[in-house]
Design a protein around this motif. Structure first.
Motif, mmCIF file in Angstrom:
data_model
loop_
_atom_site.group_PDB
_atom_site.id
_atom_site.type_symbol
_atom_site.label_atom_id
_atom_site.label_comp_id
_atom_site.label_asym_id
_atom_site.label_seq_id
_atom_site.Cartn_x
_atom_site.Cartn_y
_atom_site.Cartn_z
ATOM 1 N N LEU A 175 0.857 -1.222 -0.021
ATOM 2 C CA LEU A 175 -0.043 -0.016 0.013
ATOM 3 C C LEU A 175 0.770 1.216 0.045
ATOM 4 O O LEU A 175 0.645 2.415 -0.555
ATOM 5 C CB LEU A 175 -1.023 -0.127 1.227
ATOM 6 N N LEU A 176 1.943 1.324 0.870
ATOM 7 C CA LEU A 176 2.818 2.394 0.895
ATOM 8 C C LEU A 176 3.518 2.512 -0.385
ATOM 9 O O LEU A 176 3.742 3.762 -0.915
ATOM 10 C CB LEU A 176 3.694 2.226 2.106
ATOM 11 N N LEU A 177 4.047 1.514 -1.085
ATOM 12 C CA LEU A 177 4.781 1.593 -2.439
ATOM 13 C C LEU A 177 3.910 1.904 -3.407
ATOM 14 O O LEU A 177 4.326 2.856 -4.249
ATOM 15 C CB LEU A 177 5.168 0.376 -2.394
ATOM 16 N N GLY A 178 2.594 1.534 -3.585
ATOM 17 C CA GLY A 178 1.698 1.950 -4.450
ATOM 18 C C GLY A 178 1.372 3.493 -4.396
ATOM 19 O O GLY A 178 1.238 4.132 -5.358
ATOM 20 N N SER A 179 1.106 3.931 -3.254
ATOM 21 C CA SER A 179 0.792 5.270 -3.024
ATOM 22 C C SER A 179 1.988 6.040 -3.148
ATOM 23 O O SER A 179 2.031 7.298 -4.000
ATOM 24 C CB SER A 179 0.166 5.700 -1.578
ATOM 25 N N ALA A 180 3.079 5.789 -3.089
ATOM 26 C CA ALA A 180 4.371 6.780 -3.135
ATOM 27 C C ALA A 180 4.566 6.567 -4.947
ATOM 28 O O ALA A 180 4.603 7.893 -5.725
ATOM 29 C CB ALA A 180 5.467 5.956 -2.800
ATOM 30 N N VAL A 181 4.165 5.422 -5.740
ATOM 31 C CA VAL A 181 4.207 5.733 -7.211
ATOM 32 C C VAL A 181 3.408 6.633 -7.717
ATOM 33 O O VAL A 181 3.527 7.240 -8.349
ATOM 34 C CB VAL A 181 4.311 4.142 -7.619
ATOM 35 N N GLY A 182 2.127 6.304 -7.148
ATOM 36 C CA GLY A 182 1.079 7.065 -7.624
ATOM 37 C C GLY A 182 1.358 8.662 -7.388
ATOM 38 O O GLY A 182 0.779 9.411 -7.969
ATOM 39 N N TYR A 183 2.061 8.919 -6.233
ATOM 40 C CA TYR A 183 2.086 10.453 -5.821
ATOM 41 C C TYR A 183 3.178 11.115 -6.648
ATOM 42 O O TYR A 183 2.971 12.067 -6.947
ATOM 43 C CB TYR A 183 2.465 10.623 -4.448
ATOM 44 N N TYR A 184 4.465 10.363 -6.887
ATOM 45 C CA TYR A 184 5.437 10.884 -7.501
ATOM 46 C C TYR A 184 5.624 10.571 -9.256
ATOM 47 O O TYR A 184 6.405 11.126 -9.513
ATOM 48 C CB TYR A 184 6.554 10.301 -6.752
ATOM 49 N N THR A 185 4.720 9.777 -9.716
ATOM 50 C CA THR A 185 4.589 9.460 -11.091
ATOM 51 C C THR A 185 3.603 10.075 -11.863
ATOM 52 O O THR A 185 2.471 10.199 -11.046
ATOM 53 C CB THR A 185 5.158 8.069 -11.466
ATOM 54 N N LYS A 186 3.829 10.535 -12.904
ATOM 55 C CA LYS A 186 2.589 10.581 -13.776
ATOM 56 C C LYS A 186 2.063 9.490 -14.630
ATOM 57 O O LYS A 186 2.657 8.755 -15.303
ATOM 58 C CB LYS A 186 2.854 11.906 -14.916
ATOM 59 N N ILE A 187 0.885 9.169 -13.894
ATOM 60 C CA ILE A 187 0.185 7.918 -14.818
ATOM 61 C C ILE A 187 -0.821 8.299 -15.282
ATOM 62 O O ILE A 187 -1.740 9.036 -15.172
ATOM 63 C CB ILE A 187 -0.064 6.855 -13.619
ATOM 64 N N PRO A 188 -1.129 7.689 -16.913
ATOM 65 C CA PRO A 188 -2.475 8.184 -17.713
ATOM 66 C C PRO A 188 -3.401 7.868 -17.137
ATOM 67 O O PRO A 188 -3.664 6.805 -16.274
ATOM 68 C CB PRO A 188 -1.926 7.407 -18.981
ATOM 69 N N GLN A 189 -4.621 8.528 -17.199
ATOM 70 C CA GLN A 189 -5.784 8.331 -16.643
ATOM 71 C C GLN A 189 -6.542 6.826 -17.012
ATOM 72 O O GLN A 189 -7.049 6.251 -16.146
ATOM 73 C CB GLN A 189 -6.820 9.360 -17.106
ATOM 74 N N ARG A 190 -6.207 6.652 -18.170
ATOM 75 C CA ARG A 190 -6.750 5.447 -18.764
ATOM 76 C C ARG A 190 -6.165 4.102 -17.936
ATOM 77 O O ARG A 190 -6.624 3.203 -17.819
ATOM 78 C CB ARG A 190 -6.470 4.937 -20.243
ATOM 79 N N ALA A 191 -4.973 4.291 -17.531
ATOM 80 C CA ALA A 191 -3.966 3.241 -17.008
ATOM 81 C C ALA A 191 -4.616 3.234 -15.568
ATOM 82 O O ALA A 191 -4.587 1.843 -14.967
ATOM 83 C CB ALA A 191 -2.652 3.415 -16.889
ATOM 84 N N ILE A 192 -4.750 4.373 -14.867
ATOM 85 C CA ILE A 192 -5.692 4.571 -13.437
ATOM 86 C C ILE A 192 -6.726 3.607 -13.676
ATOM 87 O O ILE A 192 -7.229 2.687 -12.852
ATOM 88 C CB ILE A 192 -5.523 5.646 -13.076
ATOM 89 N N ALA A 193 -7.584 4.052 -14.585
ATOM 90 C CA ALA A 193 -8.966 3.243 -14.632
ATOM 91 C C ALA A 193 -8.946 1.754 -15.016
ATOM 92 O O ALA A 193 -9.683 0.828 -14.576
ATOM 93 C CB ALA A 193 -9.906 4.010 -16.045
ATOM 94 N N ALA A 194 -7.835 1.474 -15.839
ATOM 95 C CA ALA A 194 -7.549 -0.090 -15.986
ATOM 96 C C ALA A 194 -7.358 -0.808 -14.850
ATOM 97 O O ALA A 194 -7.755 -1.736 -14.547
ATOM 98 C CB ALA A 194 -6.653 -0.426 -17.000
#
Length: 115
Positions: free
Chosen positions: A19-38
């Protein structure tokens, strides 16, 4: 070798670190909206299927195949019918407020419901 509480703490820390690793990746990297939705859709599907498999197994053990199949198909039909009915009543546009939503400047306190 190691006490049980230490093993439990280690595995809890290891499991929680995802959970902490995933939140750090989500906070510090730009992820396309479609990837987040997928990813969100995949995760929701996995959780629903895990729940359904567990519930189906329990229903089969308690009620047998006939009762389980009738309940499963009936639930699917009711859900599909309700979804169809609501979408034809205008629910398919429920999240498209556009400019209809008042802003905080126009209507004081309107942002309180969101916050």
């Amino acid at each position: 070798m190691f006490p049980l509480w230490l093993k439990a703490g280690f595995w809890g820390l290891l499991g929680g670190s995802a959970l902490l690793l995933g939140s750090a990746v989500g906070y510090y990297t730009k992820i396309p909206q479609r990837a987040i939705a997928a990813v969100m859709a995949f995760g929701a599907g996995v959780l629903i299927s895990a729940l359904a498999f567990e519930l189906m197994d329990e229903a089969y053990k308690r009620g047998g195949f006939d009762s389980t199949a009738i309940g499963f198909v009936s639930g699917a039909v009711v859900f599909t019918a309700a979804n169809w009915f609501l979408s034809h009543q205008g629910a398919k546009h429920r999240k498209r407020s556009g400019q209809q939503q008042p802003s905080e400047e126009e209507n004081s306190g309107s942002g309180l419901a969101i916050a």
